[in-house]
Each structure stands twice: as structure tokens, then as C-alpha cells.
Design an enzyme around this catalytic site. Structure first.
Site, mmCIF file in Angstrom:
data_model
loop_
_atom_site.group_PDB
_atom_site.id
_atom_site.type_symbol
_atom_site.label_atom_id
_atom_site.label_comp_id
_atom_site.label_asym_id
_atom_site.label_seq_id
_atom_site.Cartn_x
_atom_site.Cartn_y
_atom_site.Cartn_z
ATOM 1 C CB CYS A 123 -0.993 -0.066 1.174
ATOM 2 S SG CYS A 123 -0.148 -0.055 2.851
ATOM 3 C CG ASN A 124 1.479 6.017 0.707
ATOM 4 O OD1 ASN A 124 2.214 6.242 -0.452
ATOM 5 N ND2 ASN A 124 1.589 6.700 1.588
#
Length: 173
Positions: free
Chosen positions: A136-137
Site C-alpha cells: 500500500c502506501n
């Protein structure tokens, strides 16, 4: 031993029961038995200071590092799933990643092989595959994705804890 006020007893019982539900009782007993004379304080400390280990997706065996991810990508031996939202994915992504937002992951992993292939235009991951990586981030959503995948039987899946933010920084993007 001295009597405790009823409000403190209720709080203590609630705290101990809640931790019992999230930890192994034997683990607590072992920690308390390390001291010669267990006291109320040592018992309470054992319940409140140790962190639960069950379901912890961030164990080292579950985490892929930046250098491991680079190696997997260069060899082509990876099924990389980006669990960020589509707008984040469009703004910047790791090459060869497939976007499956976290909110859609469980239903996507439950698709038949044909439906998965048709939806994502890639071969579906197998439950025994050891090259499944979620990112994800910053590692939070990918850790949740890992928990979902493992619950569904993808027991060898992993996640890139550094996420796209680390990737972009190290790649100079």
C-alpha cells in the site's frame, strides 16, 4: 493482602479479562513466575505490558524488504498487488503491480480462476504460491491485506511494509 475498592476491582477484572482474550494465559503465567514472589503489581504488569502475538502480520517472515522486492521484480517471480485506492494507484505505482483496493480484496481472492483472470487480466494467485506480495502506501493496509489473504488460505503471502512511499523515495520518484 489488602481489600481493593470495588471500582478498582471492576476495572482490574475487566482489564485482565480483555487481555486474557487476546493473549495466551500460559504466557502471562510464565512471565509472572519469573519473579520469586509474584505480587499484584507483577501480575498486572504481565497483563498490560506484553503485546499479543497472535495474528501479527508484521512478523519478519511475512515482510518483504525493498531489496527483496527489487530482486523479485527483476526476476519476474512476483505477484504484486497494490491495495491502495485507484486514485492513489493512478498517481504513482510500482511497475507490474495490480490494483485491488483493500475493500475489494477478499471478494477478489474468492473469485474463480476464470473470473479472476477476466477481471484483472492476470493469472490468479494460488494458495500455495510463495511470491504473493501486497503493498500500500506505508504498510498498514498491506498488513490488513495479508491478514485477509492468510485467513483465506494464502498462507505464504507477504507484504512490502515500506509501501509505495518508501519505494518512491528510494527510486527517486
Amino acid at each position: 493482602m489488602f481489600p481493593l475498592p470495588s471500582s478498582l476491582q471492576g476495572t482490574l477484572v475487566f482489564t485482565m479479562l480483555s487481555y486474557l482474550l487476546s493473549r495466551s494465559f500460559c504466557q502471562v503465567v510464565a512471565e509472572v513466575n519469573r519473579s520469586s514472589y509474584p505480587t499484584f503489581g507483577s501480575v498486572l504488569r504481565a497483563f498490560t505490558t506484553s503485546t499479543p502475538t497472535f495474528g501479527d502480520a508484521s512478523e519478519n517472515a511475512s515482510v518483504v524488504t525493498y531489496s527483496q522486492l527489487k530482486t523479485m521484480l527483476s526476476s519476474g517471480n512476483i505477484q504484486l498487488f497494490d491495495v491502495r485506492n485507484p486514485d492513489e494507484y493512478q498517481a504513482g505505482r510500482i511497475s507490474d503491480s495490480v490494483n485491488i483496493p483493500l475493500g475489494n480484496l477478499e471478494e477478489s481472492l474468492k473469485l474463480s480462476s476464470e473470473q479472476f483472470q477476466q477481471t484483472f487480466d492476470i493469472k490468479p494467485p494460488g494458495k500455495d504460491d510463495d511470491n504473493i506480495v501486497f503493498h500500500c502506501n506505508s504498510g498498514s493496509r498491506s498488513s490488513k491485506a495479508l491478514d485477509i489473504a492468510r485467513r483465506l488460505g494464502f498462507s505464504r503471502s507477504r507484504h512490502y511494509k515500506g509501501g509505495y512511499s518508501e519505494w518512491a523515495e528510494l527510486e527517486g520518484n
